[in-house]
Design a protein around this motif. Structure first.
Motif, PDB file in Angstrom:
ATOM      1  N   GLN A 145       1.027  -1.356   0.153  1.00  0.00           N
ATOM      2  CA  GLN A 145      -0.115   0.186   0.094  1.00  0.00           C
ATOM      3  C   GLN A 145       0.866   1.669   0.197  1.00  0.00           C
ATOM      4  O   GLN A 145       0.723   2.270  -0.806  1.00  0.00           O
ATOM      5  N   SER A 196       0.739   4.303  -3.275  1.00  0.00           N
ATOM      6  CA  SER A 196       0.634   5.124  -2.857  1.00  0.00           C
ATOM      7  C   SER A 196       1.895   5.388  -3.719  1.00  0.00           C
ATOM      8  O   SER A 196       1.736   8.108  -3.926  1.00  0.00           O
ATOM      9  N   ASP A 252      -6.145  -2.229  -1.069  1.00  0.00           N
ATOM     10  CA  ASP A 252      -6.890  -1.014   0.563  1.00  0.00           C
ATOM     11  C   ASP A 252      -7.841  -2.084   0.418  1.00  0.00           C
ATOM     12  O   ASP A 252      -9.053  -1.578   0.947  1.00  0.00           O
ATOM     13  N   ALA A 281     -10.269  -0.752   3.149  1.00  0.00           N
ATOM     14  CA  ALA A 281     -11.248  -0.312   2.543  1.00  0.00           C
ATOM     15  C   ALA A 281     -11.925  -0.534   1.678  1.00  0.00           C
ATOM     16  O   ALA A 281     -13.103   0.510   1.835  1.00  0.00           O
ATOM     17  N   GLN A 286     -12.311   8.853  -0.874  1.00  0.00           N
ATOM     18  CA  GLN A 286     -11.153   8.067   0.217  1.00  0.00           C
ATOM     19  C   GLN A 286     -10.125   8.929   0.491  1.00  0.00           C
ATOM     20  O   GLN A 286      -9.238   9.565  -1.238  1.00  0.00           O
ATOM     21  N   THR A 314      -6.165   8.420   2.144  1.00  0.00           N
ATOM     22  CA  THR A 314      -5.475   6.930   2.317  1.00  0.00           C
ATOM     23  C   THR A 314      -3.715   7.862   3.533  1.00  0.00           C
ATOM     24  O   THR A 314      -3.546   8.722   2.332  1.00  0.00           O
ATOM     25  N   SER A 327      -0.362   6.309   5.224  1.00  0.00           N
ATOM     26  CA  SER A 327      -0.084   5.318   6.063  1.00  0.00           C
ATOM     27  C   SER A 327       0.977   6.063   6.900  1.00  0.00           C
ATOM     28  O   SER A 327       2.156   6.797   6.556  1.00  0.00           O
ATOM     29  N   VAL A 331      -2.296   1.771   8.450  1.00  0.00           N
ATOM     30  CA  VAL A 331      -2.680   2.813   7.184  1.00  0.00           C
ATOM     31  C   VAL A 331      -3.816   3.088   8.079  1.00  0.00           C
ATOM     32  O   VAL A 331      -4.479   2.124   9.230  1.00  0.00           O
ATOM     33  N   HIS A 368      -7.415   5.605   6.944  1.00  0.00           N
ATOM     34  CA  HIS A 368      -7.945   5.416   5.319  1.00  0.00           C
ATOM     35  C   HIS A 368      -9.591   6.230   6.827  1.00  0.00           C
ATOM     36  O   HIS A 368     -10.816   6.114   6.938  1.00  0.00           O
TER      37      HIS A 368
END
Length: 103
Positions: free
Chosen positions: A51, A55, A66, A69, A86, A88, A90, A95, A97
């Motif tokens: 993730q 990103s 994810d 999510a 959404q 997100t 981390s 993480v 969300h």
């Protein structure tokens, strides 16, 4: 909205029971503009590293994995939520969300 929180917690608990995450936390905030924000904090998801990597900006389409999510967003749609957005973020261990929506 209370049902959305308890339902989201129950769904994420399945991820914990199955060993996909170490822990989860769900919080709901009602916003002044009539929307609501559901914050799901996922501690040590199995997909944490990917993730974080996905990103980062790539020259091709953004990839996501994810799953936690995605499940909560699908649940929100089933509850009648519209306009789900959404965000997100981390850290080294978790993480977060934030799903903002309108009922």
């Amino acid at each position: 909205l209370v049902g959305i929180v308890s339902g989201s917690r129950a769904l994420l608990e399945v991820f914990r029971i199955r060993g996909f995450v170490a822990a989860t936390e769900v919080q709901l905030k009602e916003n002044r503009d009539g929307t609501a924000s559901l914050t799901c904090t996922i501690t040590a998801p199995a997909t944490l590293w990917s993730q974080q990597v996905f990103s980062q900006p790539f020259p091709r389409a953004t990839l996501t994995n994810d799953f936690e999510a995605m499940v909560v967003a699908s649940y929100l749609r089933d509850c009648g939520a519209v306009g789900i957005a959404q965000q997100t973020r981390s850290s080294s261990t978790d993480v977060r969300h934030i799903l903002t929506f309108r009922l």
